[in-house]
Design an enzyme around this catalytic site. Structure first.
Site, mmCIF file in Angstrom:
data_model
loop_
_atom_site.group_PDB
_atom_site.id
_atom_site.type_symbol
_atom_site.label_atom_id
_atom_site.label_comp_id
_atom_site.label_asym_id
_atom_site.label_seq_id
_atom_site.Cartn_x
_atom_site.Cartn_y
_atom_site.Cartn_z
ATOM 1 N N ALA A 1 0.787 -1.242 0.000
ATOM 2 C CA ALA A 1 0.000 0.000 0.000
ATOM 3 C C ALA A 1 0.817 1.291 0.000
ATOM 4 C CB ALA A 1 -0.959 0.002 1.185
ATOM 5 N N GLY A 2 2.068 1.244 0.522
ATOM 6 C CA GLY A 2 2.797 2.496 0.698
ATOM 7 C C GLY A 2 3.208 3.142 -0.614
ATOM 8 N N PRO A 3 3.127 4.455 -0.724
ATOM 9 C CA PRO A 3 2.757 5.441 0.289
ATOM 10 C C PRO A 3 1.255 5.703 0.427
ATOM 11 C CG PRO A 3 3.536 6.561 -1.679
ATOM 12 C CD PRO A 3 3.664 5.086 -1.943
ATOM 13 N N GLY A 4 0.427 5.022 -0.375
ATOM 14 C CA GLY A 4 -0.993 5.087 -0.068
ATOM 15 C C GLY A 4 -1.890 5.739 -1.099
ATOM 16 N N GLY A 5 -1.343 6.086 -2.252
ATOM 17 C CA GLY A 5 -2.168 6.756 -3.271
ATOM 18 C C GLY A 5 -3.331 5.881 -3.710
ATOM 19 N N LYS A 6 -3.018 4.654 -4.113
ATOM 20 C CA LYS A 6 -4.104 3.789 -4.607
ATOM 21 C C LYS A 6 -4.973 3.340 -3.438
ATOM 22 C CE LYS A 6 -1.363 2.304 -8.498
ATOM 23 N NZ LYS A 6 -0.077 2.736 -7.905
ATOM 24 N N ASP B 1 4.350 -8.209 5.853
ATOM 25 C CA ASP B 1 5.065 -8.690 4.670
ATOM 26 C C ASP B 1 4.095 -9.536 3.850
ATOM 27 O OD1 ASP B 1 6.563 -10.105 2.843
ATOM 28 O OD2 ASP B 1 8.235 -10.471 4.208
ATOM 29 N N CYS C 1 4.435 -0.172 -12.014
ATOM 30 C CA CYS C 1 4.640 1.060 -12.796
ATOM 31 C C CYS C 1 5.875 0.851 -13.671
ATOM 32 C CB CYS C 1 4.710 2.319 -11.941
ATOM 33 S SG CYS C 1 6.107 2.392 -10.881
HETATM 34 C C1 LIG Z 1 4.917 0.280 -6.019
HETATM 35 S S1 LIG Z 1 4.875 0.617 -4.344
HETATM 36 C C2 LIG Z 1 3.149 0.702 -4.038
HETATM 37 C C3 LIG Z 1 2.556 2.046 -4.379
HETATM 38 C C4 LIG Z 1 1.176 2.211 -3.766
HETATM 39 N N1 LIG Z 1 0.269 1.169 -4.188
HETATM 40 C C5 LIG Z 1 0.585 3.567 -4.075
HETATM 41 O O1 LIG Z 1 -0.211 3.668 -5.025
HETATM 42 O O2 LIG Z 1 0.864 4.531 -3.361
HETATM 43 C C6 LIG Z 1 5.289 -0.922 -3.623
HETATM 44 C C7 LIG Z 1 5.247 -0.924 -2.106
HETATM 45 O O3 LIG Z 1 5.394 -2.270 -1.663
HETATM 46 C C8 LIG Z 1 6.139 -2.269 -0.475
HETATM 47 N N2 LIG Z 1 6.664 -3.636 -0.274
HETATM 48 C C9 LIG Z 1 7.846 -4.151 -0.659
HETATM 49 N N3 LIG Z 1 7.943 -5.446 -0.305
HETATM 50 C C10 LIG Z 1 6.777 -5.756 0.312
HETATM 51 C C11 LIG Z 1 6.278 -6.943 0.927
HETATM 52 N N4 LIG Z 1 6.993 -8.060 0.954
HETATM 53 N N5 LIG Z 1 5.063 -6.891 1.497
HETATM 54 C C12 LIG Z 1 4.336 -5.757 1.482
HETATM 55 N N6 LIG Z 1 4.761 -4.606 0.933
HETATM 56 C C13 LIG Z 1 5.958 -4.612 0.348
HETATM 57 C C14 LIG Z 1 7.176 -1.212 -0.714
HETATM 58 O O4 LIG Z 1 7.723 -0.775 0.520
HETATM 59 C C15 LIG Z 1 6.374 -0.148 -1.456
HETATM 60 O O5 LIG Z 1 5.844 0.764 -0.532
#
Ligand SMILES: C[S@@+](CC[C@H](N)C(=O)[O-])C[C@H]1O[C@@H](n2cnc3c(N)ncnc32)[C@H](O)[C@@H]1O
Length: 477
Positions: free
Chosen positions: A290-295, A340, A410
């Site tokens: 989810a991070g940083p949370g836009g979607k 995770d 992306c």
């Molecule tokens: C492409 S970004 C997501 C962008 C987000 N969906 C948005 O629209 O703001 C991928 C995210 O996955 C997190 N991430 C990486 N490995 C992960 C895991 N094993 N489990 C959960 N999140 C993970 C990263 O820290 C990152 O914040």
């Protein structure tokens, strides 16, 4: 007594004059090179400081930004031009000297700054930050650069297209060769398409806002921005584009998380996942990365309208806090957890709808981060591969039979998109999962050129969005 008139020294030693705009741009370029900083993070505080000191007005800030972004984006082309103007290998030029040179080349060939001003400002900057001797070198090189315009130089330094198409495009459009190759594989087609795509990566994207449904409206955003500074979204019903730029954080709706800054591609992906047909119960939604949370914020708003709950999971605690901030005030139920997604705390079959927007190379967002194309290595893709497969596999276990998983990146790189989905569906490197493709294209109605399906690839040059990928899968057993 000597009554001869005193002669002035032939080369009076005047102190070089510091030009705050070029000096700041140089500082930012050095931070990007030395500390692996991101230009879009390093620049705003420097500009803020300069403004607070009274050194800068808005035009200065715009010029400094252009110098930093333009120099970084066009580095591949400018390196080739500088290499043609010196008689030693480029790698033997110290990085700070190369920064001053490339910034000078950008002023000469990529802006309307008059030639003499571009050269003298660069030489003056070199005197301040590099010293007199190197300033002479900068002067000599930049004088050679003035011999041609950008087209003239490109013709001289790029290998002919017929001889090596990828090398030619790499120099002309300033991308590493391996990225040209990967993007072309993903895009397919002939020369025109890939040239348009590479050129679109060199354009600065406009800022797009999302009015989170039930929390804000596009009308509210247009009113706050003013008619002159707002354009309707191209595709997303929630989007407003800022025509003249400005500070989105100054808007009440953005400050209160009722709206946010979000590329239309990301809006479309979240909305398509929310619109995918599921059979039966539709109350438990998961955003697994989810991070940083836009979607997550858009999904949570859509979930609230439909009486569903969103669980937003993120592995990195500091990014989970950003998700908290993005979701704060959401009218419906939601929860943010640090977890995770490859070792999930939830039980199999828990969710009705899942978004896995996995970590990736970001090759679809090169226009946003001018330095990223030079940092990425082809080997990075190998590092992401097991994580992407693991996250998708776990998502397909976490969804109930009949529920839907959206796998998003992306990046348009095939090794991160369709190949991952096909590997997981076929059980390569893990147990097979019983799931079927859903044609995602009807879920982005009105958006043209989405490809042959069933998955979707958006493109900067065709859609004006980041190159987002979306595959939708329904669990069948
Ligand atoms: C492409 S970004 C997501 C962008 C987000 N969906 C948005 O629209 O703001 C991928 C995210 O996955 C997190 N991430 C990486 N490995 C992960 C895991 N094993 N489990 C959960 N999140 C993970 C990263 O820290 C990152 O914040």
């Amino acid at each position: 007594m000597n009554d001869q008139p005193r002669r002035r020294p032939a080369n009076p030693h005047r102190r070089p004059k510091k030009d705050p705009v070029r000096f700041l741009a140089f500082e930012a370029l050095r931070a990007v090179d030395e500390r692996d900083a991101y230009a879009n993070l390093v620049l705003p505080p420097l500009l803020k400081k300069a403004r607070a000191k009274g050194d800068f007005d808005g035009r200065d800030a715009a010029l400094a930004t252009e110098l930093v972004y333009g120099t970084l984006r066009r580095q591949g082309t400018y390196d080739a031009i500088v290499a043609a103007c010196i008689d030693r290998p480029l790698r033997e030029v110290d990085p700070p000297v190369l920064d001053v040179l490339n910034m000078g080349v950008h002023q000469l060939l990529g802006t309307r700054i008059p030639t003499h001003a571009a050269v003298s400002a660069s030489v003056e900057l070199a005197r301040v930050v590099l010293g007199e001797g190197r300033a002479k070198f900068v002067n000599a090189v930049l004088r050679k650069v003035t011999a041609h315009d950008l087209d003239g130089w490109v013709e001289k330094v790029a290998p002919p297209y017929d001889q090596d198409a990828e090398d030619h495009l790499a120099v002309v459009h300033s991308h590493p060769r391996w990225i040209v190759s990967a993007l072309w594989d993903a895009l397919g087609g002939g020369r025109a398409g890939i040239e348009d795509l590479l050129e679109a990566d060199n354009e600065r994207p406009e800022v797009t806002l999302v009015a989170r449904p039930g929390r804000s409206t596009t009308e509210e955003l247009v009113k706050a921005l003013g008619e002159d500074n707002s354009l309707p979204g191209r595709w997303s019903p929630y989007a407003v584009r800022m025509a003249e730029g400005g500070e989105p954080g100054a808007l009440d709706a953005v400050r209160e998380s009722r709206a946010g800054v979000q590329d239309e591609g990301s809006q479309l992906v979240a909305a398509a996942l929310a619109a995918a047909p599921v059979e039966g119960r539709d109350t438990r939604w998961l955003d697994g990365c989810a991070g940083p949370g836009g979607k997550a914020a858009l999904l949570a708003a859509l979930a609230a309208e439909r009486g569903a709950t969103l669980l937003a999971a993120e592995k990195q605690p500091h990014r989970a806090r950003l998700v908290e901030r993005a979701l704060a005030g959401n009218p419906g139920p939601y929860q943010v957890i640090t977890a995770d997604g490859t070792r999930p705390p939830w039980l199999p079959g828990t969710f009705d709808r899942i978004l896995m927007d996995v970590p990736c190379s970001g090759l679809g967002a090169l226009r946003r981060r001018p330095e990223s194309r030079w940092r990425r290595r082809a080997e990075d893709l190998e590092a992401f591969a097991p994580l992407q497969r693991g996250l998708l596999r776990e998502a397909l276990k976490a969804v109930r039979v009949g529920g839907v998983v959206g796998y998003a990146t992306c990046s348009p790189h095939l090794a991160e998109t369709r190949v991952v989905v096909e590997d997981v569906l076929k059980g390569r490197g893990g147990e097979p999962v019983e799931a079927e493709w859903i044609d995602a294209r009807p879920l982005m109605s009105g958006v043209p050129a989405l490809g042959e399906g069933p998955d979707i690839q958006l493109w900067p040059h065709l859609h004006g969005t980041d190159a987002m990928y979306l595959a939708l899968l329904r669990r069948t057993g």
